[in-house]
Design a protein around this motif. Structure first.
Motif, mmCIF file in Angstrom:
data_model
loop_
_atom_site.group_PDB
_atom_site.id
_atom_site.type_symbol
_atom_site.label_atom_id
_atom_site.label_comp_id
_atom_site.label_asym_id
_atom_site.label_seq_id
_atom_site.Cartn_x
_atom_site.Cartn_y
_atom_site.Cartn_z
ATOM 1 N N PRO A 266 27.246 -12.085 -64.284
ATOM 2 C CA PRO A 266 27.286 -12.416 -62.854
ATOM 3 C C PRO A 266 27.118 -11.206 -61.942
ATOM 4 O O PRO A 266 26.353 -11.252 -60.969
ATOM 5 C CB PRO A 266 28.668 -13.068 -62.675
ATOM 6 C CG PRO A 266 28.970 -13.652 -64.013
ATOM 7 C CD PRO A 266 28.407 -12.665 -64.996
ATOM 8 N N ALA A 267 27.818 -10.118 -62.246
ATOM 9 C CA ALA A 267 27.721 -8.917 -61.406
ATOM 10 C C ALA A 267 26.321 -8.328 -61.461
ATOM 11 O O ALA A 267 25.774 -7.898 -60.434
ATOM 12 C CB ALA A 267 28.753 -7.882 -61.846
ATOM 13 N N LEU A 268 25.712 -8.309 -62.645
ATOM 14 C CA LEU A 268 24.362 -7.767 -62.784
ATOM 15 C C LEU A 268 23.365 -8.618 -62.000
ATOM 16 O O LEU A 268 22.510 -8.086 -61.268
ATOM 17 C CB LEU A 268 23.970 -7.717 -64.258
ATOM 18 C CG LEU A 268 22.520 -7.312 -64.573
ATOM 19 C CD1 LEU A 268 22.189 -5.946 -63.993
ATOM 20 C CD2 LEU A 268 22.260 -7.353 -66.080
ATOM 21 N N LEU A 269 23.461 -9.926 -62.121
ATOM 22 C CA LEU A 269 22.516 -10.801 -61.429
ATOM 23 C C LEU A 269 22.662 -10.702 -59.919
ATOM 24 O O LEU A 269 21.665 -10.694 -59.188
ATOM 25 C CB LEU A 269 22.720 -12.242 -61.884
ATOM 26 C CG LEU A 269 22.391 -12.518 -63.353
ATOM 27 C CD1 LEU A 269 22.753 -13.953 -63.714
ATOM 28 C CD2 LEU A 269 20.927 -12.229 -63.665
ATOM 29 N N GLU A 270 23.887 -10.619 -59.445
ATOM 30 C CA GLU A 270 24.099 -10.476 -58.004
ATOM 31 C C GLU A 270 23.450 -9.196 -57.486
ATOM 32 O O GLU A 270 22.824 -9.182 -56.423
ATOM 33 C CB GLU A 270 25.601 -10.483 -57.706
ATOM 34 C CG GLU A 270 25.929 -10.583 -56.237
ATOM 35 C CD GLU A 270 27.407 -10.817 -55.988
ATOM 36 O OE1 GLU A 270 27.780 -10.903 -54.806
ATOM 37 O OE2 GLU A 270 28.175 -10.932 -56.956
ATOM 38 N N GLU A 271 23.591 -8.129 -58.266
ATOM 39 C CA GLU A 271 22.981 -6.852 -57.890
ATOM 40 C C GLU A 271 21.455 -6.955 -57.876
ATOM 41 O O GLU A 271 20.792 -6.471 -56.943
ATOM 42 C CB GLU A 271 23.434 -5.781 -58.883
ATOM 43 C CG GLU A 271 23.005 -4.378 -58.545
ATOM 44 C CD GLU A 271 23.566 -3.378 -59.545
ATOM 45 O OE1 GLU A 271 24.007 -2.307 -59.090
ATOM 46 O OE2 GLU A 271 23.563 -3.658 -60.761
#
Length: 284
Positions: A266-271
């Motif tokens: 999730p954090a990677l995709l948001e970035e």
């Protein structure tokens, strides 16, 4: 990377659209199909993530890893066992599915249960395989061989489009650089879009950090650099990213060292979506 007057091709895969000028799409899933419940668990988690981010998603997994470093390495469940799982993911979760094919005779059968047939990098110049994939009418995702220059993909993609199938996606996954190492040349992303007349370009962030044969009897990888290369590619401007993911990569049967932990997605995709918004705004 996009020209606002000639945006290039749009490839529709279920509810997900791939185009170099459109918002980023995602191809993600475990390297190898390990079983029904495992695949459904990961697919459901990815669907929830994608929905929360407004991100188009294609679920990916392989029924056979035909190019393992060692002949004794686990290859997968096989096509017969995989087809019902692919069909269930499509029907119960409403997700389009992508899988690799390695021989021409697999294409028609796989196309009964999946939305995208993927041509592995080592096989990207195999004309019979490309033509068989094209004949199914399914979208065809062609991995650029580690041994090819980006402009060589012009002829590879043309084998599919000239066979009457315009639904071609091309994917960068790094080029061989010395022994057991790959390097990603970000120039290849706009070059591939240009030479293929605007085919959607995807960046494979996990295989690009693979170290082929790097652990002797298996491949290694540098998972810590997945986000680095993914950010760089998305900043250039691409149609999508390809990210293999697993709940416990260190215990995965294949490609564990370069897969992203599911909890970190999730954090990677948001970035990546933040980088994509900047890149597409600049492109017009």
């Amino acid at each position: 990377m996009s020209n606002p007057e000639t945006h290039g091709a749009v490839v529709q895969v279920g509810g997900t659209r791939f185009a170099n000028h459109l918002p980023l799409a995602l191809i993600a899933g475990p390297c190898q199909l390990e079983g029904r419940s495992h695949a459904l668990e990961i697919a459901a988690a990815l669907k929830e993530m994608a929905a929360s981010l407004g991100l188009g998603l294609v679920f990916k997994t392989s029924f056979d890893k035909a190019n393992r470093t060692s002949g004794s390495a686990a290859r997968g469940v096989g096509l017969d066992e995989a087809l019902p799982v692919f069909a269930e993911i499509r029907e119960s979760l409403g997700l389009p599915v992508l899988t690799d094919v390695h021989a021409a005779e697999q294409c028609a059968r796989a196309a009964e249960a999946v939305d995208v047939l993927q041509i592995p990098a080592f096989l990207c110049r195999q004309t019979d395989l490309l033509l068989a994939a094209a004949a199914t009418g399914r979208a065809v995702n062609i991995k650029k061989g580690q041994f090819l220059a980006p402009w060589d993909m012009k002829h590879v993609a043309a084998k599919v489009t000239e066979a009457g199938n315009p639904n071609v996606i091309v994917t960068e996954r790094g080029a061989s650089f010395g022994y057991n190492t790959l390097v990603s040349d970000m120039r290849s992303l706009p070059i591939m879009a240009q030479v293929t007349q605007g085919a959607p370009v995807v960046f494979d962030a996990t295989h690009s950090v693979q170290q082929p044969g790097g652990q002797g009897a298996s491949s290694g990888g540098q998972r810590e650099f997945v986000s680095v290369l993914a950010r760089a590619a998305v900043a250039v401007g691409v149609a999508g990213v390809f990210i293999e993911t697993h709940p416990d990569p260190d215990r995965a049967p294949s490609d564990g060292p370069n897969m992203v932990a599911l909890k970190d997605m999730p954090a990677l995709l948001e970035e990546l979506l933040a980088f994509d918004r900047i890149a597409k705004r600049r492109a017009g």
